[in-house]
Scaffold this active site. Sequence first.
Site, mmCIF file in Angstrom:
data_model
loop_
_atom_site.group_PDB
_atom_site.id
_atom_site.type_symbol
_atom_site.label_atom_id
_atom_site.label_comp_id
_atom_site.label_asym_id
_atom_site.label_seq_id
_atom_site.Cartn_x
_atom_site.Cartn_y
_atom_site.Cartn_z
ATOM 1 N N SER A 197 0.826 -1.194 0.000
ATOM 2 C CA SER A 197 0.000 0.000 0.000
ATOM 3 C C SER A 197 0.869 1.256 0.000
ATOM 4 O O SER A 197 1.658 1.459 -0.924
ATOM 5 C CB SER A 197 -0.950 -0.048 1.199
ATOM 6 O OG SER A 197 -1.928 0.954 1.115
ATOM 7 N N LEU A 198 0.760 2.109 1.011
ATOM 8 C CA LEU A 198 1.633 3.285 1.081
ATOM 9 C C LEU A 198 3.100 2.882 1.214
ATOM 10 O O LEU A 198 3.999 3.632 0.815
ATOM 11 C CB LEU A 198 1.239 4.172 2.264
ATOM 12 C CG LEU A 198 -0.049 4.986 2.127
ATOM 13 C CD1 LEU A 198 -0.313 5.780 3.404
ATOM 14 C CD2 LEU A 198 -0.005 5.925 0.922
ATOM 15 N N ASP A 239 12.814 3.292 -10.021
ATOM 16 C CA ASP A 239 13.222 3.355 -8.619
ATOM 17 C C ASP A 239 14.171 2.237 -8.211
ATOM 18 O O ASP A 239 14.738 2.265 -7.114
ATOM 19 C CB ASP A 239 11.986 3.334 -7.714
ATOM 20 C CG ASP A 239 11.138 4.590 -7.869
ATOM 21 O OD1 ASP A 239 11.712 5.657 -8.156
ATOM 22 O OD2 ASP A 239 9.900 4.500 -7.720
ATOM 23 N N HIS A 305 -7.279 -5.810 -0.884
ATOM 24 C CA HIS A 305 -6.066 -5.000 -0.735
ATOM 25 C C HIS A 305 -4.975 -5.792 -0.013
ATOM 26 O O HIS A 305 -3.786 -5.689 -0.352
ATOM 27 C CB HIS A 305 -6.415 -3.730 0.036
ATOM 28 C CG HIS A 305 -5.357 -2.672 0.018
ATOM 29 N ND1 HIS A 305 -4.611 -2.357 -1.101
ATOM 30 C CD2 HIS A 305 -4.919 -1.827 1.000
ATOM 31 C CE1 HIS A 305 -3.772 -1.374 -0.818
ATOM 32 N NE2 HIS A 305 -3.935 -1.047 0.454
#
Length: 527
Positions: A197-198, A239, A305
């Site tokens: 998630s974050l 990244d 999720h």
Amino acid sequence: MKVSPILAVSLVTTLVRFSSAASIPTWRTSEAVNWEQSKSRKETKWCDDVLGCLVLNDDWYWAGRPFNVLPDPRSEINTRFLLHTREDNGENKDTFITADQATIDASTFDPSKPIKFIIHGFIDTGFSNWLMDMTRSLLNYGDYNVIRVDWGGGSLPMYYSAAANSRVVGLEVAYLVNFFIDIYGVDPANIHLLGHSLGSHASGYAGEKITGLGRITGLDPAGPYFTNAPSFIRIDNTDAIFVDIIHTDASSILSLGYGTEQAMGNVDFYPNSGHDQPGCSPIAIAIELITDLIDGIRDLVACSHQRAIFLFTDSLKEPCPYLARECIDYASFEMGRCATCGDDNSQCARMGIRADEYTHKDRVNVKMYLDTDGVPPYCYFHYQVVVDTAYPRNAEQWVKGNLRLWLYGDNGKFIEDVKLTKEHERFDHGQPKHFMMKSHTDLSRVFRLEVKWTYDASLLEPGSYCWLFFCNKSLYLQSIKISPMDYYPEENRLDHETTLCNAGKVTEIKSRHTKVLISDSVCVYTP
């Protein structure tokens, strides 16, 4: 099933975050943080003497990110690192480390071994059960330094504040990684960040500050505030040397999810389309609420999720290959249209721990599909089935009904009574028809096939129904090709592919009858 953000925050905060005393964050007096107002009305800075500065300017304001704030003070976010290695002798203890040589030298950290960071997301902490399970599974799988990242002091509501705090978490991770590189000579290519998630975006922020970082795995990266954002705001393929993403709760025009449908890595995996996951129905979650209150509440809020976490962890335990296929879309994959890995094997990749074995890391945003189950073990074996019909003179031009299969493999295993088709499936005689079948059983190479045909036209389509006695309800087959899709590389798949028929003859299957097909060199498949 989606729950309102207010209810989600209340439920998770009350029943998950404080389910363990260890999960309660340590709050400290706020340290001095320099806040600078620039000439631009919207541009502000968050600065720290150790981590440096973060800028919030007009570039961060766009339609999908309506609220922007600077991160909380570093002491409130309170990012902490907990080290686990095999040398801990299985002790269930938390070894906190910092970018301090004396502290690290006193631990079991081994700079010669690969390093895995696990970074949680919104509302979670470094003490959430799934991080502990993933840590144990990683250490069972390989001899790693596993570091759990706890930023529970900054992951609480509001969401826009937690999203801002994830930038600081990225700086914290990058600072420790660069300390490893500078002091211990660690090869950054041997470092792997796993973020949920974050935590996925925090991993991306870290990767921007680490030259030559080996890999980032994004476990259902958060969608709100990040979907369609500029690449510097979210995780992206630049990244790290290799970035793989698992999407399990994708948000799109037609569905509301906590994740994102946007491809952000070198390879993006979309199990079960990347949207609502099997086993996440309200009924399934209601049963879990009865048997396990804490995990049931977590699934009520974010079942799909969370699934990305469990799929990755399962890939560490389950020998099933989790092999995904590149395809134009999920519907085409489900129709059995994407069996091949391609001559160069670029159209297949393993989801989970072995994703970095992908041979074409120069590619970007490659969308891969596979199906998984709703309960562990999640991994399926996939089979492409091509039904090649014949069109003799006495056959109808087309018929509707369903096929059931009994399959027998040369490894002694079998799969019984599989309904291959949906209701009222149409077969055009003389044309091949593709299907995709899935099972927990690996048959290796199918050598015998029993096929049952049931004529079942739709009453809503009068033209499809045999009202007259002389209407021919039979299905005519030339052959059926079975291709086990989870054998890799491509040559291996082709070695396990087989075509079955009735000694090269046309096979008539009358309604409600069964015929046997066998693997035969005289079978001729015409695409």
